[in-house]
Scaffold this active site. Structure first.
Site, PDB file in Angstrom:
ATOM      1  N   HIS A 156     -17.182  36.166  58.806  1.00  0.00           N
ATOM      2  CA  HIS A 156     -16.896  37.508  58.260  1.00  0.00           C
ATOM      3  C   HIS A 156     -15.390  37.779  58.220  1.00  0.00           C
ATOM      4  O   HIS A 156     -14.955  38.917  58.326  1.00  0.00           O
ATOM      5  CB  HIS A 156     -17.579  38.611  59.083  1.00  0.00           C
ATOM      6  N   SER A 277       9.804  33.068  42.203  1.00  0.00           N
ATOM      7  CA  SER A 277       9.601  34.272  41.407  1.00  0.00           C
ATOM      8  C   SER A 277      10.809  34.451  40.504  1.00  0.00           C
ATOM      9  O   SER A 277      11.949  34.159  40.896  1.00  0.00           O
ATOM     10  CB  SER A 277       9.456  35.475  42.339  1.00  0.00           C
ATOM     11  N   LYS A 283      10.980  34.724  47.193  1.00  0.00           N
ATOM     12  CA  LYS A 283       9.573  34.328  47.104  1.00  0.00           C
ATOM     13  C   LYS A 283       9.369  32.824  47.021  1.00  0.00           C
ATOM     14  O   LYS A 283      10.115  32.106  46.400  1.00  0.00           O
ATOM     15  CB  LYS A 283       8.913  34.958  45.868  1.00  0.00           C
ATOM     16  N   GLU A 290      -3.540  29.106  43.797  1.00  0.00           N
ATOM     17  CA  GLU A 290      -4.122  30.219  43.043  1.00  0.00           C
ATOM     18  C   GLU A 290      -4.820  29.728  41.780  1.00  0.00           C
ATOM     19  O   GLU A 290      -5.894  30.214  41.416  1.00  0.00           O
ATOM     20  CB  GLU A 290      -3.027  31.226  42.672  1.00  0.00           C
TER      21      GLU A 290
END
Ligand code: ARG
Length: 459
Positions: A156, A277, A283, A290
């Protein structure tokens, strides 16, 4: 426009028809298999004395020439080349003259395309399986290298019990092992030649489909010509096996996304496998991970789209079936890129095992061990669960260290408190397939053997 099948037609094909129905831009990828299929067919025609040996030689030489032109990218396609089969036949006829015009004897594009695509898919699934095994090998190497490192195991998304990092990595590895198994199973089932089924009903000519099947390296020949030309189960099955593999990659990806966050900090990406980025100089983004997650949606779409295409199609061949190629090619391509990118990402990922250990070393993660200690003393588990649960609640509410409360408990005492020490709980997962050092050492050997055996099966 004058096409291969213009005989029955008065006028040429409309441009709009060609624009909508051509498949050449993507089925060019079948060229290599189409040539193999044609060679086997021509040899079969000669064997059955349907064409002469000289004619067969002329066609085979023309096919070799087409192969060279395709390899050199010098084959000039015509606007009337609907698909790769048409283009190859047209060029063979240009090169071999009247003998070339005999290439298509006893054959239809219907059995031809089914044969080509099965040949292509056999190779593609093998390629995907090989790349999957390479990723499994990376996970295995990282698992070996992880030694005694441990991290919180979650259910969970809440911390549950500590697990060895190697155990965690191999969990992904076993899922991939099932993917390899599915790919090979799929490859075995599709290994049936449709060549000789003709347009749908076989032929009046003395063709020998068994011989062309073995010439092409197939393990079996079709049993029913209608089924042979209309069956695309193998595409749907392949798309499913590929989708599930893609879903497993998406889970691996999601984990990398989480683990590389500032908040988790369990892992750091190598610069070569991270992106920056355009605006935020600080970044370092996990784009591979992803996209591994994102592409799964596309793979699922390829599967469900094609299932919808198949639904309700009457026997036997229908042009709808031409829609089999793009989703299959796309799913194979996406996975080939994704598997290699993820293998590189995982190979170069730096694990922060201090962060992992710190996150896992909360005394609460050993709560089950306390309950099991009481079970050892004869307390029924449900009662033990309640006792430890009450201690945990007390510790949280009164902000007293759990170890102190445990030490003061008559049945738990110092021995119980010792179970809460850092690193103790993970060592106590001793059962077969469990998360502790002993079963994981055995598991590593079994996984290693499995990868070796699967590499042999992939061939
Ligand atoms: N391009 C077609 C396909 O991929 C080849 C078969 C066409 N056959 C036919 N009879 N129109 O399915």
């Amino acid at each position: 426009m004058s096409t291969l099948w213009h005989g029955r037609f008065e006028g040429g094909a409309a441009e709009a028809l060609m624009a909508f129905t051509v498949s050449l831009p993507y089925d060019r990828r079948l060229a290599y298999d189409d040539l193999a299929c044609s060679r086997a067919h021509v040899r079969g025609l000669a064997r059955s004395k349907i064409i002469g040996d000289d004619e067969a030689d002329a066609v085979l030489a023309a096919l070799d020439q087409v192969a060279e032109e395709l390899a050199a990218d010098t084959l000039a396609f015509e606007p009337t080349d609907e698909d790769i089969h048409t283009a190859v036949e047209r060029r063979v006829t240009e090169l071999a003259g009247p003998a070339g015009a005999k290439l298509h004897t006893g054959r239809s594009r219907t059995d031809q395309v089914a044969t080509d695509l099965r040949l292509w898919t056999k190779r593609a699934l093998t390629d995907v399986a090989v790349r999957t095994l390479a990723l499994q090998q990376v996970l295995l190497d990282r698992a070996h290298g992880a030694g005694p490192a441990y991290l919180p195991g979650y259910t969970h998304m809440q911390q549950a019990q500590p697990v060895l990092l190697s155990h965690h990595l191999l969990a992904h590895g076993w899922a991939l092992a099932r993917d390899v198994d599915r790919l090979l199973d799929c490859r075995r089932r599709l290994d049936v030649s449709p060549l000789g089924a003709g347009a749908l009903a076989g032929s009046s000519l003395p063709l020998e489909p068994d011989l062309t099947a073995s010439d092409l390296g197939f393990s079996a020949t079709f049993e029913n010509s209608l089924d042979a030309v209309s069956d695309r189960d193998f595409v749907a099955e392949s798309l499913f096996a590929l989708s599930l593999l893609g879903i497993h990659l998406s889970r691996l990806g999601e984990e990398v996304v989480l683990w590389t966050t500032e908040e988790f900090g369990f892992a750091k990406l190598d610069d070569a496998y991270a992106t920056g980025s355009s605006m935020l100089p600080q970044k370092k983004n996990p784009d591979i991970a992803e996209l591994a997650r994102g592409k799964a949606g596309r793979l699922i779409g390829n599967l469900t789209g094609f299932l919808a295409t198949l639904k309700g199609l009457p026997l036997s061949y229908n042009r709808d079936l031409q829609e089999d190629k793009e989703p299959l090619f796309d799913s194979v391509d996406q996975l080939c890129f994704g598997l290699s990118a993820l293998a590189g990402l995982y190979e170069t990922l730096t694990f922060d095992t201090d962060r992992m250990r710190a996150a896992a070393d909360t005394p609460y993660s050993a709560a089950t061990d306390l309950a099991e200690m009481l079970v050892d003393q004869g307390t029924p588990f449900r009662e033990a669960h309640a006792v430890v649960g009450a201690l945990v609640r007390d510790s949280i509410e009164r902000r007293v260290p759990l170890a102190e409360l445990v030490a003061a408990h008559p049945a738990l005492g110092a021995e119980g408190a010792a179970l809460l020490a850092p690193g103790v709980a993970v060592g106590r997962r001793t059962t077969q397939g469990g998360a502790g050092p002993d079963p994981v050492a055995r598991q590593l050997r079994r996984f290693e053997r499995r990868v070796e055996l699967d590499a042999e099966r992939v061939g």
